[in-house]
Design a protein around this motif. Structure first.
Motif, short mmCIF file in Angstrom:
data_model
loop_
_atom_site.label_atom_id
_atom_site.label_comp_id
_atom_site.label_asym_id
_atom_site.label_seq_id
_atom_site.Cartn_x
_atom_site.Cartn_y
_atom_site.Cartn_z
N VAL A 94 -17.36 -15.27 -4.73
CA VAL A 94 -18.44 -14.32 -4.46
C VAL A 94 -19.46 -14.36 -5.59
O VAL A 94 -20.67 -14.32 -5.36
N TRP A 95 -18.96 -14.45 -6.82
CA TRP A 95 -19.86 -14.48 -7.98
C TRP A 95 -20.76 -15.71 -7.96
O TRP A 95 -21.95 -15.62 -8.24
N PHE A 96 -20.21 -16.87 -7.63
CA PHE A 96 -21.02 -18.09 -7.62
C PHE A 96 -22.11 -18.00 -6.56
O PHE A 96 -23.22 -18.54 -6.77
N TYR A 97 -21.83 -17.36 -5.43
CA TYR A 97 -22.88 -17.18 -4.42
C TYR A 97 -24.00 -16.33 -4.98
O TYR A 97 -25.19 -16.67 -4.85
N PHE A 98 -23.64 -15.23 -5.62
CA PHE A 98 -24.64 -14.33 -6.20
C PHE A 98 -25.44 -15.03 -7.31
O PHE A 98 -26.67 -15.03 -7.30
N SER A 99 -24.74 -15.61 -8.26
CA SER A 99 -25.41 -16.19 -9.43
C SER A 99 -26.28 -17.39 -9.06
O SER A 99 -27.38 -17.56 -9.61
N ASP A 100 -25.81 -18.22 -8.14
CA ASP A 100 -26.61 -19.38 -7.71
C ASP A 100 -27.88 -18.94 -6.99
O ASP A 100 -28.95 -19.52 -7.19
N ILE A 175 -25.20 -8.65 -0.96
CA ILE A 175 -25.20 -9.44 -2.19
C ILE A 175 -26.43 -10.35 -2.24
O ILE A 175 -27.07 -10.50 -3.29
N ALA A 176 -26.77 -10.96 -1.11
CA ALA A 176 -27.95 -11.83 -1.05
C ALA A 176 -29.22 -11.04 -1.33
O ALA A 176 -30.11 -11.51 -2.04
N PHE A 177 -29.32 -9.83 -0.78
CA PHE A 177 -30.49 -8.98 -1.02
C PHE A 177 -30.65 -8.68 -2.50
O PHE A 177 -31.76 -8.72 -3.05
N ILE A 178 -29.54 -8.34 -3.17
CA ILE A 178 -29.60 -8.03 -4.60
C ILE A 178 -30.04 -9.26 -5.39
O ILE A 178 -30.90 -9.17 -6.28
N ALA A 179 -29.47 -10.42 -5.06
CA ALA A 179 -29.80 -11.66 -5.78
C ALA A 179 -31.24 -12.08 -5.51
O ALA A 179 -31.98 -12.41 -6.45
N LEU A 206 -23.58 -13.15 -19.27
CA LEU A 206 -23.09 -11.87 -19.78
C LEU A 206 -22.75 -10.91 -18.63
O LEU A 206 -21.75 -10.19 -18.69
N PHE A 207 -23.59 -10.94 -17.59
CA PHE A 207 -23.41 -10.02 -16.47
C PHE A 207 -22.08 -10.26 -15.76
O PHE A 207 -21.50 -9.35 -15.17
N MET A 208 -21.61 -11.50 -15.83
CA MET A 208 -20.34 -11.85 -15.20
C MET A 208 -19.20 -11.01 -15.76
O MET A 208 -18.26 -10.66 -15.04
N TYR A 209 -19.28 -10.68 -17.06
CA TYR A 209 -18.17 -9.99 -17.70
C TYR A 209 -18.24 -8.47 -17.59
O TYR A 209 -17.35 -7.77 -18.05
N ILE A 210 -19.32 -7.96 -17.00
CA ILE A 210 -19.34 -6.52 -16.69
C ILE A 210 -19.16 -6.31 -15.18
O ILE A 210 -19.36 -5.22 -14.67
N THR A 211 -18.80 -7.40 -14.51
CA THR A 211 -18.47 -7.37 -13.09
C THR A 211 -16.97 -7.63 -12.96
O THR A 211 -16.45 -8.52 -13.63
N PRO A 212 -16.26 -6.85 -12.13
CA PRO A 212 -14.79 -6.99 -12.03
C PRO A 212 -14.33 -8.29 -11.38
O PRO A 212 -13.97 -8.31 -10.20
N ILE A 213 -14.36 -9.36 -12.17
CA ILE A 213 -13.90 -10.66 -11.70
C ILE A 213 -12.58 -11.02 -12.35
O ILE A 213 -11.59 -11.30 -11.67
N VAL A 214 -12.56 -10.99 -13.69
CA VAL A 214 -11.33 -11.35 -14.42
C VAL A 214 -10.45 -10.14 -14.70
O VAL A 214 -9.35 -10.29 -15.22
N TYR A 215 -10.91 -8.97 -14.34
CA TYR A 215 -10.13 -7.75 -14.53
C TYR A 215 -10.37 -6.82 -13.34
O TYR A 215 -11.44 -6.86 -12.72
#
Length: 288
Positions: A94-100, A175-179, A206-215
């Motif tokens: 999901v993160w890669f879709y948003f970030s890309d 998610i697409a709208f936000i990106a 940086l934003f990746m680590y304030i998004t609940p991906i690894v925790y």
């Protein structure tokens, strides 16, 4: 004999437009161009590659393996009772879709200045083709995620699929709208301030680590005082990632108001993005 010189035009191209002028009829007229750009992106990516679409799978796979080693084996971060590798894999696709989508959209004007200066078409086509192209990439990664998911289910892992998976298309749309909305605002600003391109790349990391991906969000809620819980959900992606993991893994919890906030935020940021984007496209070629 008088000759009537009036003609009926399909479209009138002018720099003078209303502040809010989203010509959806014109956009629909150029739908074939949108599909052509999407096809070009996919073909360009596959061209001269040995593994082809497998590269789409390698990205989340390697990332999830590294995160599994660092955050699970070394840092011992919990994952709401589900296998940690599957937990981070769910967040990563999901993160890669948003970030890309965000990164590509933020470079719309700078990376397409040559074609924009030669031929007319609705400039909004470019952000839209980014969303569609990355949706195809997400689809390949999602199939890989499902294979891993059902493997763990077969192995007896405590995973509980539920009916919320039916909301996946709407989740991706938000998610697409936000990106896209955020990316279009940044793209409009980079016309004058090129330094923003570097800020975006750094900011996404940086934003990746304030998004609940690894925790899990539940871990943060346990560690943080209750009066600060609302700050956790200030990130519009938090509720969306929690929703995805709850729907497919049955882990964590869903905060209803965080979902409402994310939906409202996506609509507002998309509207503002379109507003700024359409205003910038009128004169950006003279500035860039």
């Amino acid at each position: 004999m008088s000759v009537d010189k009036t003609e009926d035009w399909l479209f009138e191209i002018s720099s003078k437009k209303r502040a809010v002028d989203f010509n959806l009829k014109e956009l629909w007229h150029y739908k074939d161009l949108l599909l052509l750009f999407v096809k070009r992106d996919i073909v360009t990516f596959y061209k001269q590659t040995v593994l082809g679409p497998i590269w789409f799978v390698i990205q989340p796979l390697i990332t999830s393996v590294i995160q599994f080693i660092i955050f699970s084996k070394i840092a011992s971060i919990p994952s709401d009772g589900v296998p940690y590798f599957l937990f981070v894999l769910a967040g990563n696709i999901v993160w890669f879709y948003f970030s890309d989508c965000l990164k590509s959209t933020s470079e719309t004007f700078t990376s397409n200045q040559n074609i924009f200066g030669k031929v007319y078409f609705p400039r909004i086509i470019m952000p839209l083709k980014v969303a569609v192209s990355n949706l195809i990439k997400f689809g390949i990664q999602f199939v890989f995620f499902l294979i891993v998911l059902f493997y763990y289910i077969y192995q007896g892992a405590p995973i509980h699929l539920n009916s919320l998976v039916l909301f996946l298309p709407l989740l991706l749309l938000v998610i697409a709208f936000i990106a896209l909305g955020t990316g279009m605002i940044i793209s409009s600003l980079t016309v004058k301030y090129r330094d923003l391109n570097f800020v975006v790349t750094f900011g996404i990391s940086l934003f990746m680590y304030i998004t609940p991906i690894v925790y899990p969000t539940t871990l943060v809620l346990e560690k943080v005082d209750k009066k600060y819980h609302s700050l956790i959900y200030m990130n519009p992606l938090t509720g969306l990632f929690d929703f995805f993991k709850y729907a497919f893994l049955g882990s964590g919890t869903i905060d209803f108001w965080s979902i409402v906030y994310s939906v409202v935020f996506s609509l507002v940021i998309m509207f503002l993005g379109l507003l700024v984007f359409t205003k910038t496209e009128k004169s950006f070629i003279d500035v860039i």
